[in-house]
Design an enzyme around this catalytic site. Structure first.
Site, PDB file in Angstrom:
ATOM      1  N   HIS A   1       0.822  -1.226   0.000  1.00 24.71           N
ATOM      2  CA  HIS A   1       0.000   0.000   0.000  1.00 24.71           C
ATOM      3  C   HIS A   1       0.848   1.264   0.000  1.00 24.71           C
ATOM      4  O   HIS A   1       0.331   2.352  -0.238  1.00 24.71           O
ATOM      5  CB  HIS A   1      -1.012  -0.015   1.156  1.00 24.71           C
ATOM      6  CG  HIS A   1      -0.461   0.313   2.502  1.00 24.71           C
ATOM      7  ND1 HIS A   1      -0.023  -0.650   3.387  1.00 24.71           N
ATOM      8  CD2 HIS A   1      -0.313   1.498   3.143  1.00 24.71           C
ATOM      9  CE1 HIS A   1       0.372  -0.067   4.504  1.00 24.71           C
ATOM     10  NE2 HIS A   1       0.206   1.242   4.379  1.00 24.71           N
TER      11      HIS A   1
ATOM     12  N   ASP B   1       0.289  -7.691   1.479  1.00 21.75           N
ATOM     13  CA  ASP B   1       0.648  -6.272   1.445  1.00 21.75           C
ATOM     14  C   ASP B   1       2.171  -6.132   1.459  1.00 21.75           C
ATOM     15  O   ASP B   1       2.780  -5.796   2.471  1.00 21.75           O
ATOM     16  CB  ASP B   1       0.003  -5.566   2.643  1.00 21.75           C
ATOM     17  CG  ASP B   1       0.175  -4.059   2.616  1.00 21.75           C
ATOM     18  OD1 ASP B   1       0.637  -3.526   1.588  1.00 21.75           O
ATOM     19  OD2 ASP B   1      -0.163  -3.412   3.634  1.00 21.75           O
TER      20      ASP B   1
ATOM     21  N   SER C   1       4.244   2.683   7.928  1.00 21.84           N
ATOM     22  CA  SER C   1       3.934   1.740   6.857  1.00 21.84           C
ATOM     23  C   SER C   1       5.171   1.344   6.068  1.00 21.84           C
ATOM     24  O   SER C   1       5.997   2.189   5.709  1.00 21.84           O
ATOM     25  CB  SER C   1       2.924   2.363   5.885  1.00 21.84           C
ATOM     26  OG  SER C   1       1.637   2.351   6.402  1.00 21.84           O
TER      27      SER C   1
END
Length: 275
Positions: free
Chosen positions: A74, A123, A226
């Site tokens: 992402h 992911d 992230s």
């Protein structure tokens, strides 16, 4: 651009009393960490987006070879398509200048073919650099785990992290770190079920994810972490993926991509892994 704004809204509209599920998205970060020492995490990079010559940190990542960075899927799909991307290695402060600092453009991004965007399994992504990194005391690759291995015990998280537990991040310039316990998948799944709205599906995947606590709250990953590394003994076992906002909420685990299940994906694309 629409998906990037959607994730921003997930953070901005989170309830102050009931945690809400969402991606750990760019620009909000580690909760209640502490300053990392200079050179403590030589495998950590800042992945930055730029437009008209102005750059800002959007995600973390791990150096795994001279020309490849491991990050979250992402971090590629939920950021602007317009603009340029680079990584910065060899720093502890985002505004730091030192002799070991290296800035290199990203020329290719490979997202796992089974990642469908948003909160979900697979992911993981790879970033290819325009030129190889020069390894030194402050720039080093991190080891990969054995394929299909199951981690347990305590871990260390690093990232440029917020010290705020509210919806409004307070972002330090200094790299943050936190020691976090791994949760069993059963305990993690039960904790997530307790926080979901009626009818909301639990996106946790046994094949794709690992989780950390503490479920007592107060410490954990958050958005701009992230793509960054969850490590054990200088081995990257997890990639910061998703969780709940406000970050560090009681009863809310942090969820990571389980690197050991993606060794084939990495080997298929990276030809210069250290032996």
């Amino acid at each position: 651009m629409k998906t990037f704004l959607l994730v921003t809204l997930l953070v901005a509209t989170a309830s102050a009393t009931l945690p809400k599920i969402g991606l750990f998205h760019p620009r909000e970060r580690i909760i209640n960490g502490q300053d990392a020492a200079d050179g403590q995490f030589p495998y950590q990079i800042s992945y930055q987006w730029g437009l008209l010559g102005f750059y800002q940190h959007v995600c973390g990542g791990s150096i795994i070879s001279p020309t490849w960075i491991l990050t979250a899927g992402h971090c590629v799909t939920e950021v602007p398509a317009l603009g340029e991307y680079k990584i910065i290695a060899g720093i502890t402060g985002l505004n730091e200048n030192n002799a070991d600092k290296q800035e290199i453009n990203v020329i290719d991004k490979i997202v796992h073919p089974n990642f469908n965007g948003g909160v979900g399994p697979n992911d993981v992504a790879l970033l290819r650099l325009a030129t190889p990194l020069e390894f030194n005391d402050r720039v080093q690759p991190i080891s990969l785990p054995a394929a299909d291995s199951e981690p347990s015990g305590d871990t260390v998280l690093s990232g440029w992290g917020s010290i705020s537990t509210s919806e409004f991040p307070e972002m330090p310039n200094q790299l943050q770190t936190a020691d976090l316990p791994l949760l069993s998948l059963d305990d993690c799944s039960a904790a997530i079920d307790a926080l979901l709205e009626p009818g909301e599906e639990n996106p946790l995947s046994a094949e794709s994810n690992v989780c950390t606590g503490p479920l007592s709250g107060g410490t954990g990953a958050c958005s701009g972490d992230s793509g960054g590394p969850l490590a054990q003994d200088d081995t990257v076992i997890g990639i910061v993926s998703w969780g709940f906002t406000p970050c560090g909420s009681e009863g809310a685990p942090s969820v990571y991509t389980k690197v050991s299940n993606f060794i084939d994906f990495i080997n298929e694309n990276v030809s210069d892994l250290p032996k």
